[in-house]
Motif scaffolding. Structure first.
Motif, mmCIF file in Angstrom:
data_model
loop_
_atom_site.group_PDB
_atom_site.id
_atom_site.type_symbol
_atom_site.label_atom_id
_atom_site.label_comp_id
_atom_site.label_asym_id
_atom_site.label_seq_id
_atom_site.Cartn_x
_atom_site.Cartn_y
_atom_site.Cartn_z
ATOM 1 N N ALA A 196 0.829 -1.208 0.000
ATOM 2 C CA ALA A 196 0.000 0.000 0.000
ATOM 3 C C ALA A 196 0.860 1.253 0.000
ATOM 4 C CB ALA A 196 -0.924 -0.007 1.219
ATOM 5 N N THR A 197 1.956 1.210 0.729
ATOM 6 C CA THR A 197 2.866 2.361 0.751
ATOM 7 C C THR A 197 3.422 2.641 -0.642
ATOM 8 O OG1 THR A 197 3.475 1.910 3.051
ATOM 9 C CG2 THR A 197 4.985 3.277 1.755
ATOM 10 N N GLU A 198 3.851 1.568 -1.331
ATOM 11 C CA GLU A 198 4.375 1.732 -2.690
ATOM 12 C C GLU A 198 3.276 2.208 -3.641
ATOM 13 O OE1 GLU A 198 7.462 1.505 -3.458
ATOM 14 O OE2 GLU A 198 8.265 0.580 -1.640
ATOM 15 N N ALA A 199 2.095 1.647 -3.489
ATOM 16 C CA ALA A 199 0.991 2.033 -4.370
ATOM 17 C C ALA A 199 0.596 3.485 -4.171
ATOM 18 C CB ALA A 199 -0.211 1.122 -4.118
ATOM 19 N N ILE A 202 2.508 5.922 -6.338
ATOM 20 C CA ILE A 202 2.081 5.931 -7.738
ATOM 21 C C ILE A 202 0.721 6.592 -7.897
ATOM 22 C CG2 ILE A 202 1.452 4.455 -9.687
ATOM 23 C CD1 ILE A 202 3.544 2.423 -8.634
ATOM 24 N N LEU A 203 -0.218 6.231 -7.027
ATOM 25 C CA LEU A 203 -1.577 6.771 -7.140
ATOM 26 C C LEU A 203 -1.632 8.272 -6.888
ATOM 27 C CD1 LEU A 203 -3.649 3.962 -5.360
ATOM 28 C CD2 LEU A 203 -3.323 4.310 -7.818
ATOM 29 N N THR A 224 -5.905 -0.775 -0.405
ATOM 30 C CA THR A 224 -5.660 -0.157 0.900
ATOM 31 C C THR A 224 -5.188 1.281 0.729
ATOM 32 O OG1 THR A 224 -5.121 -2.290 1.911
ATOM 33 C CG2 THR A 224 -4.330 -0.318 3.040
ATOM 34 N N ALA A 225 -4.282 1.498 -0.230
ATOM 35 C CA ALA A 225 -3.808 2.862 -0.500
ATOM 36 C C ALA A 225 -4.953 3.763 -0.915
ATOM 37 C CB ALA A 225 -2.736 2.831 -1.583
ATOM 38 N N LEU A 232 -9.526 5.613 -7.314
ATOM 39 C CA LEU A 232 -9.805 4.491 -8.203
ATOM 40 C C LEU A 232 -11.271 4.462 -8.624
ATOM 41 C CD1 LEU A 232 -7.870 1.544 -6.497
ATOM 42 C CD2 LEU A 232 -7.070 3.074 -8.306
ATOM 43 N N GLY A 233 -11.506 3.880 -9.799
ATOM 44 C CA GLY A 233 -12.864 3.739 -10.300
ATOM 45 C C GLY A 233 -12.862 3.037 -11.633
#
Length: 314
Positions: A196-199, A202-203, A224-225, A232-233
């Motif tokens: 989640a931290t890595e994501a 990026i997000l 989780t991120a 997101l969608g």
């Protein structure tokens, strides 16, 4: 349980007797080894094995070979198995399964990519960069996305984790000038929280349009991120599209409620039935080889279909 259903279906169709056993969880390695040794002692015509640990079953496999009992592995192989003890491996074509995710994500993003006037970013989160299954899925996604983008006249650069950057095929741009940047992240340890931290990194980037998590842990890390970011969608014009891998209640729920665009499932149902078919072929004196099984895309439109639903565990 999906594999067991496949086993039972094939056993009924082929008229063979099958006994299915397994430990309470994949971490109960000693229990599985005991079950395997008990199966060998019962002298069956063949054994199907989904090993929880690649090294724990080696002595038992030697015992099966010595007893003349053929073993077919499914879901995961045993690279150091005694020569001649494993007759066939039935497992997902991980590279191809990663490519399936890229094909569906690219198709959904194609118009956005075609009309873009500035650089776009696609993320990939892999829980690690060592196992064959994870690296093959990750590279399958990267290579196919590059192939599709290049065919549409776009340049692509791959950045991030060194293994994936070096192993990717077809990249034809650099980070500064490429039309699309594929950013690959790998956490220091295999946990949802670290994924989640890595994501999140990026997000949080304004040019990110899509992201892929190459297994259940990575996909759940992306979700989780998103709990804090809410980016997101399923509409590429207003949100980032996320593709996952495998199933589980978190991923299934996110696809049902429109948070995750879709995911690729492996085919444990097919693995189970093919294992029995292969063992019967061996018993009939036929020569067999390894058999890859395909990954299948699912989203809110088809996840309840008969061909998909049995493979989607909670």
């Amino acid at each position: 349980q999906a594999a067991v259903k496949g086993v039972d279906d094939a056993a009924g169709r082929l008229g063979v007797k099958v006994s299915c056993t397994g430990p309470n969880s994949e971490s109960d390695i000693a229990d599985q080894v005991n079950m395997l040794n008990n199966a060998i002692a019962n002298k069956p015509d063949g054994i199907g094995l989904a090993a929880c640990d690649q090294s724990a079953c080696l002595e038992a496999l030697q015992a099966a070979k010595d007893a003349g009992i053929p073993v077919v592995c499914f879901d995961s192989g045993i690279p150091d198995a005694p020569e001649g003890s494993v007759y066939s491996l039935i497992a997902t074509d991980n590279y191809g399964a990663g490519a399936v995710a890229a094909e569906h994500l690219y198709a959904a993003l194609k118009d956005k990519i075609a009309s873009a006037s500035s650089q776009l970013r696609v993320g990939e989160v892999n829980q690690e960069a060592t196992s064959e299954s994870i690296t093959s899925r990750g590279l399958g996604f990267i290579d196919k996305f590059i192939e599709l983008a290049t065919a549409d006249g776009k340049t692509v650069a791959v950045i991030g984790n060194e293994y994936y950057v070096n192993a990717a095929q077809g990249a034809n741009g650099d980070e500064a000038s490429a039309d699309i940047v594929i950013e690959v992240a790998v956490p220091a340890q295999t946990t949802v929280e670290l994924c989640a931290t890595e994501a999140s990194v990026i997000l949080n980037k304004a040019d990110t349009i899509g992201v892929f998590g190459s297994n259940q842990v990575a996909a759940e890390g992306i979700l989780t991120a998103n709990n804090n970011l809410n980016v997101l969608g399923t509409d590429p014009n207003t949100s980032i599209l996320a593709a996952g891998f495998d199933a589980g209640s978190v991923i299934k729920g996110a696809i049902q409620n429109g948070t995750m665009f879709g995911a690729v499932t492996q085919s444990p149902l097919a693995m189970g039935s093919t294992t029995i078919e292969t063992l019967v072929a061996i018993a009939n004196g036929e020569t067999v080889s390894d058999i890859p099984t395909e990954g299948a895309w699912y989203d809110s439109t088809n996840m309840n279909d008969d061909a998909i639903a049995p493979n989607l565990y909670d």
